[in-house]
Design an enzyme around this catalytic site. Structure first.
Site, short mmCIF file in Angstrom:
data_model
loop_
_atom_site.label_atom_id
_atom_site.label_comp_id
_atom_site.label_asym_id
_atom_site.label_seq_id
_atom_site.Cartn_x
_atom_site.Cartn_y
_atom_site.Cartn_z
N ALA A 130 20.64 46.74 60.37
CA ALA A 130 19.70 47.86 60.29
C ALA A 130 18.31 47.39 59.86
CB ALA A 130 20.23 48.92 59.31
N VAL A 148 16.99 44.38 60.38
CA VAL A 148 16.37 43.65 61.50
C VAL A 148 15.91 44.62 62.58
CG1 VAL A 148 16.83 41.98 63.36
CG2 VAL A 148 17.64 41.52 61.03
N SER A 203 23.30 31.58 43.08
CA SER A 203 22.42 30.43 42.88
C SER A 203 22.05 30.20 41.42
CB SER A 203 21.14 30.62 43.71
OG SER A 203 20.22 29.59 43.42
N ASP A 210 23.74 43.61 40.78
CA ASP A 210 22.62 43.63 39.83
C ASP A 210 22.07 42.23 39.52
OD1 ASP A 210 24.91 43.07 38.47
OD2 ASP A 210 24.77 44.74 37.06
N ASP A 214 32.49 46.28 43.71
CA ASP A 214 32.73 46.77 42.34
C ASP A 214 32.12 48.17 42.13
OD1 ASP A 214 33.73 44.24 42.05
OD2 ASP A 214 32.00 43.47 40.96
N ARG A 265 61.94 49.18 41.22
CA ARG A 265 61.27 48.20 40.37
C ARG A 265 59.96 48.73 39.82
NH1 ARG A 265 61.99 42.92 44.12
NH2 ARG A 265 63.75 41.99 43.01
N MET A 303 40.31 44.04 41.85
CA MET A 303 39.02 43.48 41.45
C MET A 303 38.14 44.54 40.77
SD MET A 303 37.64 40.75 44.22
CE MET A 303 38.10 39.03 44.09
N ALA A 334 49.21 56.30 40.99
CA ALA A 334 49.74 55.28 40.08
C ALA A 334 50.37 55.90 38.83
CB ALA A 334 48.61 54.34 39.68
N ARG A 377 37.81 41.92 49.54
CA ARG A 377 36.40 41.76 49.95
C ARG A 377 36.25 41.65 51.46
NH1 ARG A 377 33.97 38.18 45.51
NH2 ARG A 377 33.57 36.67 47.13
O1 F6P Z 1 31.49 41.19 42.37
C1 F6P Z 1 32.45 41.16 43.37
C2 F6P Z 1 33.65 40.38 42.91
O2 F6P Z 1 34.60 40.40 43.96
C3 F6P Z 1 34.30 40.86 41.62
O3 F6P Z 1 35.12 41.99 41.79
C4 F6P Z 1 35.05 39.64 41.19
O4 F6P Z 1 35.28 39.61 39.79
C5 F6P Z 1 34.13 38.52 41.61
O5 F6P Z 1 33.31 39.04 42.65
C6 F6P Z 1 34.85 37.30 42.12
O6 F6P Z 1 33.91 36.32 42.35
P1 F6P Z 1 34.20 35.00 43.18
O7 F6P Z 1 34.17 35.36 44.62
O8 F6P Z 1 33.09 34.10 42.80
O9 F6P Z 1 35.55 34.51 42.78
#
Ligand code: F6P
Length: 347
Positions: free
Chosen positions: A30, A32, A81, A111, A136, A171, A178, A195, A278
């Site tokens: 978007a 670009v 970085s 952030d 997150d 079980r 994450m 849950a 991810r």
């Molecule tokens: O910030 C995204 C995230 O997936 C977090 O949920 C997790 O703690 C972290 O990155 C994991 O980082 P890496 O990919 O460096 O293991």
């Protein structure tokens, strides 16, 4: 007839930084496409801030962003970085901006990425705009970050599958999700999967009250399988502050499981969902939000704005001052907590 725009910037750079999130590619696309539509040149910066430091860049065309709206990851690659945290690193980064004639930057990330934007723009004359992208969903100033919906759906899908086998064997399952030091993802996923208990970093847990009692009342209600969702950053009350400790090594879920075994004589299985959360093709929500945010990022730069972060607030996409935005702390959704309390009694 093609519209003619008056733009405050002529050439902008775009990068993705920190942990990747599904939908980042849609945002890059978007940015670009919007920039080119307005007559602004775009330079792609590879590997986050490292690419700006090392001059790892390429001139982008609409062809570069074809067929990526549906792809997870980021075509620009990403990195965290260390060098950019130093004044020397930022000097090198600015040299690349000068050399290429970049007068604006769009950075997609969390952030930490925005803190990098501010450090650069406070030292050098460059306009920066941040787009929140992190599974997150922990950027206080934006109700929504790109990637959250897809990650939640990935976790939900996995937990639904786990439930089948847990039910069959009667079980207990402990699923670590994450979220780094935020419990948004765990809370949301816990609600969506029904849950038995949900543990989040914001509320250090007590075994008896937050786990044992939940499992007990589920058993008394006739259940013979139990699903405990544990955020990777969740900590036990007795352990005090773990703020400086690494999260995401699987120890959070394991600690809960060990206590369930010891105190309740169950035979729990731990599943750390990890980086699978991810990946994957972004959901409709992530594609559309990313596209809207990318558009508004270019618009802000074209209008001469700087130090802005694009945010999702009350269903609208807008831009706010980045310094003010970074001051806003992430909070767990109060409604979601209240509802979870009622339906599982677990908060
Ligand atoms: O910030 C995204 C995230 O997936 C977090 O949920 C997790 O703690 C972290 O990155 C994991 O980082 P890496 O990919 O460096 O293991």
């Amino acid at each position: 007839m093609k519209k003619v725009f008056t733009n405050a910037v002529k050439r902008i750079g775009i990068l993705t930084s920190g942990g990747d999130a599904p939908g980042m590619n849609a945002a890059v696309r978007a940015v670009v496409r919007t920039a080119i539509y307005r007559g602004i040149d775009v330079v792609g910066i590879r590997r986050g801030w490292n690419g700006l430091i090392n001059g790892d860049v390429f001139h982008m065309t609409t062809g570069d962003v074809a067929h990526i709206i549906n792809r997870g990851g980021t075509i620009l690659n990403t990195a965290r970085s260390e060098e950019f945290r130093t004044p020397e690193g930022r000097k090198l980064a600015y040299r690349t901006c000068k050399l290429l004639g970049l007068d604006g930057l769009v950075a997609i990330g969390g952030d930490g990425t925005f803190a990098g934007c501010l450090a650069l723009s406070s030292e050098y004359p460059i306009s920066v705009v941040g787009i929140p992208g992190t599974i997150d969903n922990d950027i206080g100033c934006s109700h929504y970050c790109i990637g959250y919906d897809t990650a939640a759906n990935t976790a939900i899908d996995a937990i639904d599958k786990l439930r089948d086998t847990m039910q069959a064997h009667e079980r207990c399952s402990v699923i670590e999700v994450m979220g780094h030091r935020a419990g948004n993802l765990a809370l949301y996923v816990g609600l969506a999967t029904g849950a038995t208990a949900v543990l989040v970093p914001e509320r250090p847990w007590d075994f008896e009250k937050d786990v044992a009692e939940k499992i007990r009342s589920a058993r008394l209600a006739g259940r013979t399988h139990f699903m405990v969702v544990c955020a990777e950053g969740a900590k036990r009350k007795e352990d005090g502050s773990l703020d400086n400790e690494k999260v995401g090594d699987g120890s959070a879920g394991q600690q809960v499981a060990d206590l369930i075994r010891k105190e309740l004589f169950l035979d729990p299985r731990v599943t750390v969902l990890g980086h699978v959360q991810r990946g994957g093709s972004p959901s409709a929500r992530d594609r559309v939000t990313a596209t809207r945010m990318g558009y508004f990022a270019v618009k802000a730069l074209a209008e001469g704005k700087t130090n802005r972060v694009i945010v999702h607030q009350e269903g609208h996409i807008t831009d706010i001052d980045m310094v003010e935005g970074l001051k806003m702390k992430n909070k767990l959704n109060a409604d979601e907590q209240e509802v979870l309390e009622a339906v599982t009694g677990s908060m």
